[in-house]
Write a protein that holds these residues in place. Structure first.
Motif, PDB file in Angstrom:
ATOM      1  N   ASP A 209       0.842  -1.195   0.000  1.00 54.94           N
ATOM      2  CA  ASP A 209       0.000   0.000   0.000  1.00 54.94           C
ATOM      3  C   ASP A 209       0.880   1.249   0.000  1.00 54.94           C
ATOM      4  OD1 ASP A 209      -1.730   2.110   0.557  1.00 54.94           O
ATOM      5  OD2 ASP A 209      -2.919   0.966   1.989  1.00 54.94           O
ATOM      6  N   PRO A 210       0.876   2.029  -1.097  1.00 52.33           N
ATOM      7  CA  PRO A 210       1.748   3.208  -1.138  1.00 52.33           C
ATOM      8  C   PRO A 210       1.294   4.336  -0.219  1.00 52.33           C
ATOM      9  CG  PRO A 210       0.329   3.174  -3.064  1.00 52.33           C
ATOM     10  CD  PRO A 210       0.102   1.877  -2.349  1.00 52.33           C
ATOM     11  N   HIS A 211       0.036   4.293   0.220  1.00 48.93           N
ATOM     12  CA  HIS A 211      -0.475   5.354   1.085  1.00 48.93           C
ATOM     13  C   HIS A 211      -0.047   5.177   2.538  1.00 48.93           C
ATOM     14  CE1 HIS A 211      -2.954   6.838  -2.180  1.00 48.93           C
ATOM     15  NE2 HIS A 211      -3.420   5.617  -2.365  1.00 48.93           N
ATOM     16  N   ILE A 212       0.317   3.960   2.908  1.00 44.33           N
ATOM     17  CA  ILE A 212       0.759   3.685   4.276  1.00 44.33           C
ATOM     18  C   ILE A 212       2.028   2.841   4.187  1.00 44.33           C
ATOM     19  CG2 ILE A 212       0.085   2.890   6.574  1.00 44.33           C
ATOM     20  CD1 ILE A 212      -2.821   2.754   4.682  1.00 44.33           C
ATOM     21  N   PRO A 213       3.184   3.465   4.029  1.00 45.82           N
ATOM     22  CA  PRO A 213       4.434   2.732   3.845  1.00 45.82           C
ATOM     23  C   PRO A 213       4.850   1.990   5.118  1.00 45.82           C
ATOM     24  CG  PRO A 213       4.864   5.068   4.106  1.00 45.82           C
ATOM     25  CD  PRO A 213       3.379   4.921   4.010  1.00 45.82           C
ATOM     26  N   ALA A 214       5.845   1.141   4.968  1.00 47.48           N
ATOM     27  CA  ALA A 214       6.303   0.309   6.088  1.00 47.48           C
ATOM     28  C   ALA A 214       6.679   1.154   7.295  1.00 47.48           C
ATOM     29  CB  ALA A 214       7.482  -0.555   5.645  1.00 47.48           C
TER      30      ALA A 214
ATOM     31  N   ASP B 162      -0.024   0.403  25.462  1.00 44.43           N
ATOM     32  CA  ASP B 162      -0.604  -0.815  26.038  1.00 44.43           C
ATOM     33  C   ASP B 162      -2.053  -1.020  25.577  1.00 44.43           C
ATOM     34  OD1 ASP B 162      -0.331  -3.156  27.500  1.00 44.43           O
ATOM     35  OD2 ASP B 162      -1.143  -2.265  29.341  1.00 44.43           O
ATOM     36  N   ILE B 163      -2.301  -0.722  24.298  1.00 50.28           N
ATOM     37  CA  ILE B 163      -3.618  -0.945  23.715  1.00 50.28           C
ATOM     38  C   ILE B 163      -3.801  -2.438  23.450  1.00 50.28           C
ATOM     39  CG2 ILE B 163      -5.103  -0.449  21.726  1.00 50.28           C
ATOM     40  CD1 ILE B 163      -4.677   1.952  23.524  1.00 50.28           C
ATOM     41  N   ASN B 164      -5.015  -2.937  23.633  1.00 48.99           N
ATOM     42  CA  ASN B 164      -5.336  -4.324  23.307  1.00 48.99           C
ATOM     43  C   ASN B 164      -5.613  -4.405  21.806  1.00 48.99           C
ATOM     44  OD1 ASN B 164      -6.163  -6.979  23.244  1.00 48.99           O
ATOM     45  ND2 ASN B 164      -8.103  -6.622  24.308  1.00 48.99           N
ATOM     46  N   PHE B 165      -4.639  -4.919  21.027  1.00 50.72           N
ATOM     47  CA  PHE B 165      -4.824  -4.938  19.583  1.00 50.72           C
ATOM     48  C   PHE B 165      -4.175  -6.159  18.959  1.00 50.72           C
ATOM     49  CE2 PHE B 165      -0.638  -3.059  19.941  1.00 50.72           C
ATOM     50  CZ  PHE B 165       0.043  -3.382  18.764  1.00 50.72           C
ATOM     51  N   SER B 166      -4.687  -6.523  17.785  1.00 48.71           N
ATOM     52  CA  SER B 166      -4.033  -7.525  16.943  1.00 48.71           C
ATOM     53  C   SER B 166      -3.586  -6.846  15.665  1.00 48.71           C
ATOM     54  CB  SER B 166      -4.980  -8.691  16.631  1.00 48.71           C
ATOM     55  OG  SER B 166      -6.114  -8.248  15.918  1.00 48.71           O
ATOM     56  N   TRP B 167      -2.588  -7.425  15.012  1.00 51.20           N
ATOM     57  CA  TRP B 167      -1.916  -6.769  13.890  1.00 51.20           C
ATOM     58  C   TRP B 167      -1.761  -7.762  12.749  1.00 51.20           C
ATOM     59  CZ3 TRP B 167      -0.400  -1.665  13.761  1.00 51.20           C
ATOM     60  CH2 TRP B 167       0.452  -1.266  12.719  1.00 51.20           C
ATOM     61  N   HIS B 168      -2.206  -7.350  11.559  1.00 50.00           N
ATOM     62  CA  HIS B 168      -2.146  -8.229  10.392  1.00 50.00           C
ATOM     63  C   HIS B 168      -1.583  -7.446   9.202  1.00 50.00           C
ATOM     64  CE1 HIS B 168      -4.990 -10.978  12.515  1.00 50.00           C
ATOM     65  NE2 HIS B 168      -5.422  -9.829  12.995  1.00 50.00           N
ATOM     66  N   GLU B 169      -0.540  -7.967   8.575  1.00 50.91           N
ATOM     67  CA  GLU B 169      -0.014  -7.402   7.344  1.00 50.91           C
ATOM     68  C   GLU B 169      -0.027  -8.495   6.279  1.00 50.91           C
ATOM     69  OE1 GLU B 169       3.599  -5.234   7.427  1.00 50.91           O
ATOM     70  OE2 GLU B 169       3.123  -4.141   9.263  1.00 50.91           O
ATOM     71  N   VAL B 170      -0.611  -8.174   5.117  1.00 48.49           N
ATOM     72  CA  VAL B 170      -0.725  -9.141   4.033  1.00 48.49           C
ATOM     73  C   VAL B 170      -0.144  -8.540   2.757  1.00 48.49           C
ATOM     74  CG1 VAL B 170      -2.767 -10.235   5.041  1.00 48.49           C
ATOM     75  CG2 VAL B 170      -3.045  -8.308   3.454  1.00 48.49           C
ATOM     76  N   ASN B 171       0.095  -9.378   1.797  1.00 53.91           N
ATOM     77  CA  ASN B 171       0.639  -8.917   0.519  1.00 53.91           C
ATOM     78  C   ASN B 171      -0.495  -8.403  -0.360  1.00 53.91           C
ATOM     79  OD1 ASN B 171       3.513  -9.364   0.723  1.00 53.91           O
ATOM     80  ND2 ASN B 171       3.033 -11.547   0.776  1.00 53.91           N
ATOM     81  N   GLY B 172      -0.927  -7.185  -0.065  1.00 51.89           N
ATOM     82  CA  GLY B 172      -2.010  -6.563  -0.800  1.00 51.89           C
ATOM     83  C   GLY B 172      -1.743  -5.096  -1.022  1.00 51.89           C
ATOM     84  N   GLN B 173      -2.425  -4.546  -2.027  1.00 54.24           N
ATOM     85  CA  GLN B 173      -2.327  -3.131  -2.319  1.00 54.24           C
ATOM     86  C   GLN B 173      -3.397  -2.373  -1.537  1.00 54.24           C
ATOM     87  OE1 GLN B 173      -1.769  -2.221  -6.586  1.00 54.24           O
ATOM     88  NE2 GLN B 173      -1.769  -4.425  -6.943  1.00 54.24           N
ATOM     89  N   HIS B 174      -3.391  -1.063  -1.700  1.00 54.36           N
ATOM     90  CA  HIS B 174      -4.446  -0.273  -1.087  1.00 54.36           C
ATOM     91  C   HIS B 174      -5.787  -0.673  -1.700  1.00 54.36           C
ATOM     92  CE1 HIS B 174      -5.884   3.067   1.306  1.00 54.36           C
ATOM     93  NE2 HIS B 174      -6.600   3.487   0.275  1.00 54.36           N
ATOM     94  N   ALA B 175      -6.831  -0.707  -0.880  1.00 57.87           N
ATOM     95  CA  ALA B 175      -8.196  -1.015  -1.321  1.00 57.87           C
ATOM     96  C   ALA B 175      -8.340  -2.440  -1.840  1.00 57.87           C
ATOM     97  CB  ALA B 175      -8.667  -0.003  -2.370  1.00 57.87           C
ATOM     98  N   PHE B 176      -7.560  -3.379  -1.303  1.00 54.04           N
ATOM     99  CA  PHE B 176      -7.660  -4.753  -1.782  1.00 54.04           C
ATOM    100  C   PHE B 176      -8.976  -5.422  -1.395  1.00 54.04           C
ATOM    101  CE2 PHE B 176      -5.353  -5.075   2.311  1.00 54.04           C
ATOM    102  CZ  PHE B 176      -6.147  -5.978   2.992  1.00 54.04           C
ATOM    103  N   MET B 177      -9.746  -4.817  -0.489  1.00 52.07           N
ATOM    104  CA  MET B 177     -11.040  -5.398  -0.123  1.00 52.07           C
ATOM    105  C   MET B 177     -12.188  -4.831  -0.946  1.00 52.07           C
ATOM    106  SD  MET B 177     -10.728  -5.922   4.006  1.00 52.07           S
ATOM    107  CE  MET B 177     -12.277  -6.830   4.109  1.00 52.07           C
ATOM    108  N   ARG B 178     -11.949  -3.804  -1.722  1.00 47.30           N
ATOM    109  CA  ARG B 178     -13.001  -3.219  -2.566  1.00 47.30           C
ATOM    110  C   ARG B 178     -13.252  -4.116  -3.768  1.00 47.30           C
ATOM    111  NH1 ARG B 178     -11.172   1.838  -5.615  1.00 47.30           N
ATOM    112  NH2 ARG B 178     -11.034   2.793  -3.553  1.00 47.30           N
ATOM    113  N   ASP B 179     -14.460  -4.648  -3.901  1.00 47.12           N
ATOM    114  CA  ASP B 179     -14.721  -5.634  -4.940  1.00 47.12           C
ATOM    115  C   ASP B 179     -15.058  -5.001  -6.290  1.00 47.12           C
ATOM    116  OD1 ASP B 179     -17.301  -4.725  -4.528  1.00 47.12           O
ATOM    117  OD2 ASP B 179     -18.127  -6.674  -3.956  1.00 47.12           O
TER     118      ASP B 179
END
Length: 245
Positions: free
Chosen positions: A183-188, A202-219
């Motif tokens: 995702d070029p809008h949110i770099p590493a 100390d926020i309760n969170f989970s973190w997921h990074e996948v090999n996808g571009q920006h808007a990969f969920m937009r069908d």
């Protein structure tokens, strides 16, 4: 589940906010998800996302995030003109308006018999940021943020002390953060900054990074990745099912 749709225009300090409600038919009370769109408001992909979540036993509210700046019912096209208008609206809306929009929905939900009082938030792109912003409200128990833009910057809002990452102490619920590594809008470096700040707070969170571009969920469009989208929805449903249901 059969899903019904209704439209309500909620009063906010900055004018009426059109809000689309997608929920299972019948009188049973369900948990609620506040679902925040991309800059284009409730397009076809956003409505389908809302109905997908509703079909798993949730009432889903989709507010028009730029209601002050457009006629009610405005949907921007996925083209350059739509992108330019949406980005202009993003910069033109005050951060206080997002907070009062959230409160207007939460207040309205308290009077709805189909709301069981358990509320979460979810969003994509700027909507991922706005879902994160909604998590500042104490009523929000779980939040799924998909490639949220501008968390790692000071672009929106630019008022000192009012950026969402400056108010992590206000988050009491659980977060799910889901990103595309291409995702070029949110770099590493930007993702790493968000991770470090959430960890330090100390926020309760989970973190997921996948090999996808920006808007990969937009069908719609060439960046859509059905496998990654399914993984994202499953992750969100797992969070909401565990925390809200």
């Amino acid at each position: 589940m059969i899903i019904q749709k209704e439209i309500v225009d909620l009063a906010t300090p900055t004018g009426l906010m059109r809000t689309y409600v997608h929920r299972p038919e019948g009188d049973k009370a369900y948990p609620v998800i506040l679902l925040y769109s991309e800059i284009f408001q409730q397009t076809g992909p956003i409505e389908r996302a809302a109905r997908l979540m509703a079909g798993h036993g949730y009432a889903v509210l989709v507010p028009e995030i730029f209601h002050e700046l457009n006629p009610l019912g405005t949907v921007l096209a996925y083209d350059q003109a739509g992108s330019d208008k949406g980005n202009s609206d993003k910069m033109g809306k005050s951060i206080e308006s997002y907070d009062t929009d959230n409160q207007a929905m939460i207040t309205w939900l308290a009077d709805q018999p189909w709301c069981n009082g358990q509320i979460g938030a979810m969003g994509f792109c700027i909507g991922g940021h706005l879902a994160f912003r909604a998590a500042l409200q104490p009523q929000i128990k779980a939040t799924a943020c998909f490639y949220p833009t501008d968390l790692h910057t000071r672009v929106i809002p630019n008022q000192a002390g009012q950026h969402s990452m400056d108010r992590l102490a206000d988050i009491s619920g659980e977060l799910l953060m889901f990103w595309g590594k291409q995702d070029p809008h949110i770099p590493a470096a930007g993702r790493a900054l968000v991770y470090q700040q959430l960890s330090a707070a100390d926020i309760n969170f989970s973190w997921h990074e996948v090999n996808g571009q920006h808007a990969f969920m937009r069908d719609e469009g060439h960046r859509y990745d059905a496998q990654l989208a399914m993984l994202g929805y499953q992750s969100a449903l797992g969070l909401f099912g565990r925390v809200l249901a």
